[in-house]
Design a protein around this motif. Structure first.
Motif, PDB file in Angstrom:
ATOM      1  N   PHE A  95     -13.186   3.065  -6.703  1.00 25.20           N
ATOM      2  CA  PHE A  95     -12.533   4.135  -7.467  1.00 25.20           C
ATOM      3  C   PHE A  95     -11.333   3.610  -8.250  1.00 25.20           C
ATOM      4  N   LEU A  96     -10.703   2.539  -7.760  1.00 26.08           N
ATOM      5  CA  LEU A  96      -9.631   1.919  -8.529  1.00 26.08           C
ATOM      6  C   LEU A  96     -10.186   1.366  -9.843  1.00 26.08           C
ATOM      7  N   SER A  97     -11.324   0.698  -9.773  1.00 23.50           N
ATOM      8  CA  SER A  97     -11.935   0.144 -10.982  1.00 23.50           C
ATOM      9  C   SER A  97     -12.271   1.238 -11.989  1.00 23.50           C
ATOM     10  N   ILE A  98     -12.874   2.329 -11.495  1.00 28.53           N
ATOM     11  CA  ILE A  98     -13.253   3.430 -12.384  1.00 28.53           C
ATOM     12  C   ILE A  98     -12.014   4.077 -13.003  1.00 28.53           C
ATOM     13  N   TYR A  99     -10.980   4.225 -12.186  1.00 29.74           N
ATOM     14  CA  TYR A  99      -9.759   4.860 -12.682  1.00 29.74           C
ATOM     15  C   TYR A  99      -9.089   4.010 -13.760  1.00 29.74           C
ATOM     16  N   VAL A 100      -8.966   2.724 -13.517  1.00 25.44           N
ATOM     17  CA  VAL A 100      -8.333   1.846 -14.502  1.00 25.44           C
ATOM     18  C   VAL A 100      -9.122   1.857 -15.813  1.00 25.44           C
ATOM     19  N   MET A 101     -10.437   1.820 -15.725  1.00 23.29           N
ATOM     20  CA  MET A 101     -11.241   1.842 -16.946  1.00 23.29           C
ATOM     21  C   MET A 101     -11.082   3.174 -17.690  1.00 23.29           C
ATOM     22  N   LEU A 159      -9.231  13.212 -13.398  1.00 26.52           N
ATOM     23  CA  LEU A 159     -10.204  13.453 -12.323  1.00 26.52           C
ATOM     24  C   LEU A 159     -10.523  12.172 -11.556  1.00 26.52           C
ATOM     25  N   THR A 160     -10.722  11.081 -12.267  1.00 21.01           N
ATOM     26  CA  THR A 160     -10.995   9.816 -11.575  1.00 21.01           C
ATOM     27  C   THR A 160      -9.766   9.342 -10.809  1.00 21.01           C
ATOM     28  N   GLY A 161      -8.569   9.658 -11.319  1.00 28.82           N
ATOM     29  CA  GLY A 161      -7.346   9.304 -10.613  1.00 28.82           C
ATOM     30  C   GLY A 161      -7.207  10.052  -9.309  1.00 28.82           C
ATOM     31  N   ILE A 162      -7.602  11.310  -9.294  1.00 26.80           N
ATOM     32  CA  ILE A 162      -7.552  12.095  -8.050  1.00 26.80           C
ATOM     33  C   ILE A 162      -8.492  11.494  -7.010  1.00 26.80           C
ATOM     34  N   ALA A 163      -9.698  11.113  -7.437  1.00 23.36           N
ATOM     35  CA  ALA A 163     -10.660  10.499  -6.509  1.00 23.36           C
ATOM     36  C   ALA A 163     -10.110   9.191  -5.950  1.00 23.36           C
ATOM     37  N   TYR A 164      -9.478   8.390  -6.806  1.00 25.73           N
ATOM     38  CA  TYR A 164      -8.905   7.125  -6.342  1.00 25.73           C
ATOM     39  C   TYR A 164      -7.749   7.363  -5.375  1.00 25.73           C
ATOM     40  N   GLN A 174       0.828  -1.210   0.000  1.00 22.28           N
ATOM     41  CA  GLN A 174       0.000   0.000   0.000  1.00 22.28           C
ATOM     42  C   GLN A 174       0.860   1.257   0.000  1.00 22.28           C
ATOM     43  N   LYS A 175       1.945   1.249   0.803  1.00 22.84           N
ATOM     44  CA  LYS A 175       2.824   2.425   0.848  1.00 22.84           C
ATOM     45  C   LYS A 175       3.474   2.673  -0.507  1.00 22.84           C
ATOM     46  N   LEU A 176       3.941   1.608  -1.139  1.00 18.95           N
ATOM     47  CA  LEU A 176       4.494   1.753  -2.478  1.00 18.95           C
ATOM     48  C   LEU A 176       3.419   2.189  -3.475  1.00 18.95           C
ATOM     49  N   GLY A 177       2.211   1.657  -3.264  1.00 17.14           N
ATOM     50  CA  GLY A 177       1.097   2.030  -4.136  1.00 17.14           C
ATOM     51  C   GLY A 177       0.743   3.499  -4.012  1.00 17.14           C
ATOM     52  N   ILE A 178       0.792   4.022  -2.796  1.00 23.10           N
ATOM     53  CA  ILE A 178       0.507   5.448  -2.596  1.00 23.10           C
ATOM     54  C   ILE A 178       1.562   6.300  -3.290  1.00 23.10           C
ATOM     55  N   ALA A 179       2.849   5.881  -3.147  1.00 20.46           N
ATOM     56  CA  ALA A 179       3.926   6.624  -3.808  1.00 20.46           C
ATOM     57  C   ALA A 179       3.771   6.575  -5.330  1.00 20.46           C
ATOM     58  N   TYR A 180       3.464   5.390  -5.853  1.00 24.28           N
ATOM     59  CA  TYR A 180       3.279   5.237  -7.301  1.00 24.28           C
ATOM     60  C   TYR A 180       2.089   6.049  -7.799  1.00 24.28           C
ATOM     61  N   THR A 181       0.978   5.898  -7.095  1.00 26.24           N
ATOM     62  CA  THR A 181      -0.235   6.595  -7.532  1.00 26.24           C
ATOM     63  C   THR A 181      -0.074   8.108  -7.419  1.00 26.24           C
TER      64      THR A 181
END
Length: 325
Positions: free
Chosen positions: A245-251, A226-231, A166-173
């Motif tokens: 929100f991950l699903s919406i962002y990926v799509m 915008l969807t990436g910010i929400a995720y 999750q920490k790496l995911g937060i940095a990546y995202t």
């Protein structure tokens, strides 16, 4: 079942349903793109093969993500409904199953493809390599962080939404969303500025062709940003709806670039040649105004105005090619 996991399970289920809906939208856009590319009435461009391959790769990566999410949901809610500890225990024990890791990998590659196109479109609109220098550095940083997150989340008993992953995911995202915000802002600002200046030179009605909401939203991939910010917000706060929100962002990282590709092959998107053409027209008009303001005779001023007016009228045919939406 804990309340937090109950919300997560519901968000996962709703996200899968939205995946199916948005996947249908992506299929429609993909086949519209194919039809335009293969149209005999259209003048084929050298980039058609590239965009055909790019669109196909987007669709395949998106298919992997949608399929793996659907399969995991089926395994958790139906096939293993009697798993000891229930669906929450199954989620904890199999969150890093191989096909889930495969789906995560596809979403990361899809994101990198989308942002690669976004940076390229920024270069097209600005026609200046210096503008994209910093975004390119951020792009490579996000690539490294994405690989690190994928490796850690794929370890046995690991979880994409907990621990180091999750920490790496937060940095990546955070890096990838920051990149998208910067590049989207650059594209929006450039389109709006050029549209306003061109409108002042050639008429407000002409300028509106470049500053329409549809042109700015599609060209800048604003939907994905915008969807990436929400995720990112829900992911960083560990909210239970983060999976939705991950699903919406990926799509959206598949749909947004597909919209850009469709505009490009249809001849309605910005190109380097069209950007240069607009810049040339602006330079010509600015130079004309300088000469007029420098004390020309009345006869010369009138003939110069007539020349600008003639070019303004002839440019109406260019509008449909340059930025019409």
């Amino acid at each position: 079942m804990a309340d937090s996991l109950a919300v997560f399970q519901n968000a996962f289920y709703i996200g899968n349903n939205f995946n199916a809906i948005l996947y249908g939208v992506e299929l429609v856009l993909y086949f519209m793109t194919i039809r335009v590319i293969l149209s005999r009435k259209r003048k084929h461009a050298p980039t058609d093969k590239y965009f055909l391959l790019f669109s196909t790769v987007l669709l395949l990566l998106n298919t992997v993500f949608v399929a793996t999410e659907a399969v995991f949901g089926e395994e958790m809610w139906i096939v293993n409904a009697n798993y000891p500890g229930g669906m929450d225990a199954y989620l904890g024990d199999f969150a890093s199953v191989w096909y889930q890791t495969f789906g995560t990998a596809s979403s990361i590659v899809l994101n990198l493809c989308s942002d690669g196109l976004l940076i390229y479109r920024c270069y097209v609109v600005w026609n200046d390599l210096r503008v994209i220098a910093f975004p390119v550095l951020m792009y490579f940083a996000s690539f490294s962080l994405g690989i690190a997150q994928l490796v850690d989340s794929g370890r046995p008993n690991s979880n994409y939404f907990a621990g180091l992953a999750q920490k790496l995911g937060i940095a990546y995202t955070s890096t990838i969303i920051s990149l998208e915000i910067i590049v989207t802002a650059l594209i929006c600002a450039r389109i709006y500025w050029m549209g306003r200046r061109y409108g002042q030179a050639m008429g407000n009605e002409v300028g509106r062709a470049y500053t329409s909401a549809a042109a700015i939203i599609v060209e800048s991939m604003l939907l994905s940003t915008l969807t990436g910010i929400a995720y990112l917000i829900t992911f960083a706060r560990s909210d239970e709806v983060e999976i939705f929100f991950l699903s919406i962002y990926v799509m959206s990282t598949c749909i947004a670039p597909q919209l850009v590709v469709l505009r490009v092959v249809a001849g309605r998107a910005w190109t380097r040649e069209k950007t240069s053409m607009i810049q040339s027209k602006l330079e010509f008009t600015d130079g004309s105004r300088t000469q007029i303001g420098g004390g020309q005779t009345t006869t010369n001023e009138k003939s110069h105005h007539d020349l600008v007016t003639t070019r303004s009228r002839s440019s109406s045919n260019d509008i449909e090619e340059v930025g019409a939406v």
